[in-house]
Design a protein around this motif. Structure first.
Motif, PDB file in Angstrom:
ATOM      1  N   ASP A  48       0.833  -1.207   0.000  1.00 47.24           N
ATOM      2  CA  ASP A  48       0.000   0.000   0.000  1.00 47.24           C
ATOM      3  C   ASP A  48       0.865   1.254   0.000  1.00 47.24           C
ATOM      4  O   ASP A  48       0.534   2.251  -0.655  1.00 47.24           O
ATOM      5  CB  ASP A  48      -0.922  -0.023   1.221  1.00 47.24           C
ATOM      6  N   ILE A  49       1.983   1.213   0.711  1.00 52.11           N
ATOM      7  CA  ILE A  49       2.920   2.338   0.691  1.00 52.11           C
ATOM      8  C   ILE A  49       3.479   2.524  -0.709  1.00 52.11           C
ATOM      9  O   ILE A  49       3.596   3.649  -1.219  1.00 52.11           O
ATOM     10  CB  ILE A  49       4.051   2.104   1.712  1.00 52.11           C
ATOM     11  N   PHE A  50       3.832   1.419  -1.357  1.00 54.04           N
ATOM     12  CA  PHE A  50       4.308   1.485  -2.739  1.00 54.04           C
ATOM     13  C   PHE A  50       3.271   2.145  -3.647  1.00 54.04           C
ATOM     14  O   PHE A  50       3.615   2.929  -4.547  1.00 54.04           O
ATOM     15  CB  PHE A  50       4.618   0.082  -3.272  1.00 54.04           C
ATOM     16  N   GLY A  55       1.712   6.469  -7.193  1.00 53.10           N
ATOM     17  CA  GLY A  55       0.749   7.476  -7.624  1.00 53.10           C
ATOM     18  C   GLY A  55       1.327   8.870  -7.574  1.00 53.10           C
ATOM     19  O   GLY A  55       1.118   9.694  -8.476  1.00 53.10           O
ATOM     20  N   TYR A  56       2.097   9.166  -6.519  1.00 53.84           N
ATOM     21  CA  TYR A  56       2.699  10.491  -6.370  1.00 53.84           C
ATOM     22  C   TYR A  56       3.726  10.766  -7.469  1.00 53.84           C
ATOM     23  O   TYR A  56       3.686  11.818  -8.129  1.00 53.84           O
ATOM     24  CB  TYR A  56       3.351  10.606  -4.995  1.00 53.84           C
ATOM     25  N   VAL A 151      -2.001  -4.607 -10.475  1.00 54.90           N
ATOM     26  CA  VAL A 151      -2.888  -3.510 -10.061  1.00 54.90           C
ATOM     27  C   VAL A 151      -2.350  -2.176 -10.574  1.00 54.90           C
ATOM     28  O   VAL A 151      -3.096  -1.348 -11.124  1.00 54.90           O
ATOM     29  CB  VAL A 151      -3.040  -3.486  -8.526  1.00 54.90           C
ATOM     30  N   GLU A 152      -1.058  -1.950 -10.411  1.00 52.85           N
ATOM     31  CA  GLU A 152      -0.454  -0.698 -10.876  1.00 52.85           C
ATOM     32  C   GLU A 152      -0.630  -0.511 -12.371  1.00 52.85           C
ATOM     33  O   GLU A 152      -1.034   0.557 -12.842  1.00 52.85           O
ATOM     34  CB  GLU A 152       1.039  -0.675 -10.529  1.00 52.85           C
ATOM     35  N   GLU A 153      -0.307  -1.551 -13.129  1.00 56.10           N
ATOM     36  CA  GLU A 153      -0.353  -1.403 -14.586  1.00 56.10           C
ATOM     37  C   GLU A 153      -1.789  -1.246 -15.076  1.00 56.10           C
ATOM     38  O   GLU A 153      -2.039  -0.554 -16.066  1.00 56.10           O
ATOM     39  CB  GLU A 153       0.329  -2.592 -15.261  1.00 56.10           C
ATOM     40  N   GLN A 154      -2.735  -1.883 -14.415  1.00 57.36           N
ATOM     41  CA  GLN A 154      -4.141  -1.672 -14.786  1.00 57.36           C
ATOM     42  C   GLN A 154      -4.554  -0.236 -14.505  1.00 57.36           C
ATOM     43  O   GLN A 154      -5.296   0.376 -15.284  1.00 57.36           O
ATOM     44  CB  GLN A 154      -5.030  -2.656 -14.018  1.00 57.36           C
ATOM     45  N   ALA A 208      -7.660   1.416  -6.096  1.00 57.74           N
ATOM     46  CA  ALA A 208      -7.387   2.646  -6.843  1.00 57.74           C
ATOM     47  C   ALA A 208      -7.210   3.846  -5.924  1.00 57.74           C
ATOM     48  O   ALA A 208      -6.391   4.741  -6.192  1.00 57.74           O
ATOM     49  CB  ALA A 208      -8.512   2.902  -7.849  1.00 57.74           C
ATOM     50  N   TRP A 209      -7.951   3.901  -4.822  1.00 65.73           N
ATOM     51  CA  TRP A 209      -7.865   5.053  -3.935  1.00 65.73           C
ATOM     52  C   TRP A 209      -6.476   5.205  -3.324  1.00 65.73           C
ATOM     53  O   TRP A 209      -6.049   6.325  -3.022  1.00 65.73           O
ATOM     54  CB  TRP A 209      -8.914   4.965  -2.834  1.00 65.73           C
TER      55      TRP A 209
END
Length: 678
Positions: A48-50, A55-56, A151-154, A208-209
């Motif tokens: 979750d930290i990743f 996102g940042y 999840v990231e790539e989606q 996503a959040w």
């Protein structure tokens, strides 16, 4: 935007070493959690930290491109390919080698499927269908951790274009729109964590959040100046630390519990500059160094741990896990130094964008071809040709699936499995001339059903099964008590792999069944022998011996090795003592399956017959083939040679009990003597 904000925008695009320090915390937490290091039960929040960091950073880069009118989808995916693919492909290729050497055919086919899903960035969907992230068997999945990359790539499949459109047509509503989507995702994650926990954990909709939290940080920092705040940054570290130390596998997640690590990460991103104590800690050389290699370390750690567990039959010792952790970071550095960093530079084979995309497609295509080959070849069973006696089957997964054949045919349902089967609500009994016997429990009740059905007990009783974890039956209004088979049963045999909740519930369950006028027999937890999801102790011995050892001598070696293993460590002994005491207190018969598997005089646990064509798994699971084998001779002869008297005694107790003559030695038939080998 004001001039001041513009000045801050330029500052925000600078390298921030404290972000790499935050990466170090994230990867350390995940690695220690997967290595099962005590005190890091919530280390899974490292992912979750990743997400927040990703996102940042990605949003900061995209906003910079948009501000300078040089936004390009092609350039964005080129950067992602340079960042993601080289190390990913290297680790996946190395994992293929490990899987080829260690996995049996069924498991290799599963690995190949997860490999294909990883390359296509849908492994989160694959594992959502296949595996509980916190299940014990998940530790033996080399590519389990690829779910987070998926999840990231989606997310980045849609986010760049959505950001561009909002920037272009509704710039003033950009923050509100992103906040609304993030809020909706958070609400869904809270709902899904209780109603749909698997999808809530794995899928993009409830994750996503977390990525958008980082995106909102980037947008907020461009709209107004953010001054360092030591107190808020320290609070961020504390929130993350408490999450790692206090959350565990029982915590509904992500849900609102994820707010702690996400809020902690947001506070550090916004306020944890090097002007604060927390920022200076994160920006220290050691933390930055670990952060720089965090991606490669994350990629390599899970295959190393999984393959080590697949190689060993007992839980990994602390020194071994410590060595694997150290090796993960060492290989992470090597991958970063010689794979990640060189391929990010626009030199050599990857000088142009076309070359990047071309080599990415070629590498992904080659790995997909390897996955397809393993699947189409049914896991390459030829690897085991000549490595054991003729007829010895190493494919434990297929053998375990075969164990359901009798019940599939009985119910005319090829999907019949452990529980939640529609057929369990139907009446199975139809012969009024025989009393009715109902076997109840999880997968171990399937084993007992197979044995009883293929023994002489089936001539005396009509047999049915109800699949359920016994702890659920503590509720006196449970639908089980209204099911047709329970209402028609004369005898109820409780045979299950007991969890703590089952043991706690057992007195109430026994009371409820007895009040319904049923005779009940408690079967203890089956002995558990050294094994993992791929290979057993017997497999190891057979593989080392090869084909040159006579099957009879090999079988004796295997059976005595099982006995020695159980003497060294019997994981269910204490549990079974508690079960026996509860059964005595309730006045019902209790049987320990170890009594029928192991022979103290011979110092053997009967895992394989002299022909060495069948074997014992971690716990006594029957395939139909092995049940028939024992019924027709082989191991049954080994047991009955010493236990004819007891076998005759055990044939009659259910009749006696049903007639109102309780017999504490009742078990449910002679088949119990020959039943519980896997």
């Amino acid at each position: 935007m004001t001039t001041h904000a513009g000045q801050f925008r330029n500052r925000s695009l600078e390298y921030r070493p404290e972000i790499d320090g935050l990466r170090a915390i994230a990867v350390g937490a995940v690695v220690l959690f997967h290595a099962d290091i005590r005190g890091f039960s919530g280390g899974f929040v490292g992912v979750d930290i990743f997400f927040v960091i990703s996102g940042y950073l990605i949003t900061s880069i995209l906003l910079g491109d948009l501000e300078q009118n040089r936004f390009s989808i092609a350039r964005f995916y080129e950067r992602r390919a340079r960042r993601i693919f080289p190390a990913l492909f290297a680790v996946l290729a190395a994992s293929i080698v490990g899987a080829y050497l260690l996995l049996t055919p069924g498991r290799l086919s599963e690995f190949a499927a997860s490999l294909a899903a990883s390359i296509a960035f849908v492994s989160n969907i694959y594992f959502w269908h296949e595996l509980d992230y916190f299940a014990a068997v998940a530790e033996e999945q080399p590519l389990l951790h690829m779910w987070s990359l998926a999840v990231e790539e989606q997310f980045y499949l849609f986010f760049p274009l959505a950001l561009y459109l909002l920037w272009r047509f509704a710039p003033r509503r950009l923050f509100i729109a992103m906040s609304g989507v993030a809020a909706a995702s958070l609400i869904w994650s809270e709902i899904a964590s209780s109603q749909f926990p698997a999808s809530g954990f794995y899928l993009i909709f409830s994750r996503a959040w977390e990525l958008l939290a980082g995106s909102l940080c980037a947008l907020w920092m461009r709209q107004r100046p953010i001054r360092p705040n030591g107190l808020l940054a320290a609070c961020g570290l504390i929130l993350i630390g408490l999450s790692i130390l206090m959350l565990d596998e029982k915590t509904p997640f992500p849900s609102i519990y994820a707010l702690a690590p996400i809020a902690g990460s947001v506070l550090l991103v916004l306020y944890g500059s090097r002007a604060t104590v927390a920022g200076r800690l994160l920006a220290s050389p050691a933390m930055v160094g670990v952060g720089l290699i965090s991606y490669s370390t994350y990629l390599v750690h899970q295959p190393l741990l999984a393959f080590a567990r697949l190689h060993e039959l007992q839980p990994l010792s602390l020194p071994v896990r410590g060595a694997i952790i150290a090796l993960s970071f060492a290989l992470g550095y090597i991958s970063w130094r010689f794979v990640e960093a060189p391929f990010r530079r626009k030199t050599g084979l990857l000088k142009t964008r076309r070359a990047v995309f071309g080599w990415s497609l070629a590498g992904g295509g080659a790995l997909l071809a390897a996955a397809a080959a393993m699947i189409s070849a049914d896991g390459l069973p030829g690897r085991y040709a000549g490595k054991g006696p003729s007829g010895y089957d190493f494919d434990n997964q297929r053998l375990q699936e075969d164990a359901w054949i009798l019940l599939e045919h009985k119910t005319d349902d090829p999907t019949y499995r452990v529980e939640n089967n529609p057929a369990d609500q139907r009446l199975w009994f139809s012969d009024a001339r025989r009393p009715n016997l109902l076997v109840v429990g999880n997968s171990h009740s399937k084993d007992m059903y197979n044995v009883l059905s293929l023994s002489d007990v089936a001539k005396q009783y009509e047999i049915a099964r109800y699949g359920i974890q016994l702890g659920a039956l503590a509720d006196p209004a449970h639908v089980f008590y209204q099911s047709s088979n329970f209402r028609a049963a004369d005898v109820v045999v409780l045979s299950t792999r007991y969890w703590r909740s089952d043991i706690s519930a057992l007195p109430a369950v026994l009371d409820r069944i007895q009040k319904a006028g049923k005779r009940v027999v408690v079967i203890g937890s089956a002995p558990e022998f050294p094994a993992n999801s791929t290979i057993t102790l017997g497999d190891q011995i057979v593989l080392r011996a090869g084909r040159d050892v006579a099957p009879g001598l090999l079988a004796e070696n295997v059976n005595r090795s099982y006995f020695k293993a159980l003497k060294r460590r019997d994981p269910v002994a204490e549990k079974n003592r508690d079960l026996a005491a509860m059964a005595r207190k309730a006045g019902v018969p209790y049987r320990d399956r170890r009594d029928f598997i192991c022979d103290e005089r011979r110092r053997e646990c009967f895992g394989v017959p002299p022909s060495c064509k069948a074997f014992l798994r971690r716990a006594p699971y029957d395939t139909c083939r092995r049940a028939v084998f024992r019924r027709s001779g082989g191991r049954a002869a080994l047991v009955s040679a010493d236990r004819d008297d007891r076998c005759r005694e055990l044939r009659t107790p259910v009749h006696a009990s049903r007639a109102g003559q309780p017999n504490s030695r009742s078990a449910g038939g002679c088949a119990s003597t020959v039943n519980s080998t896997s």
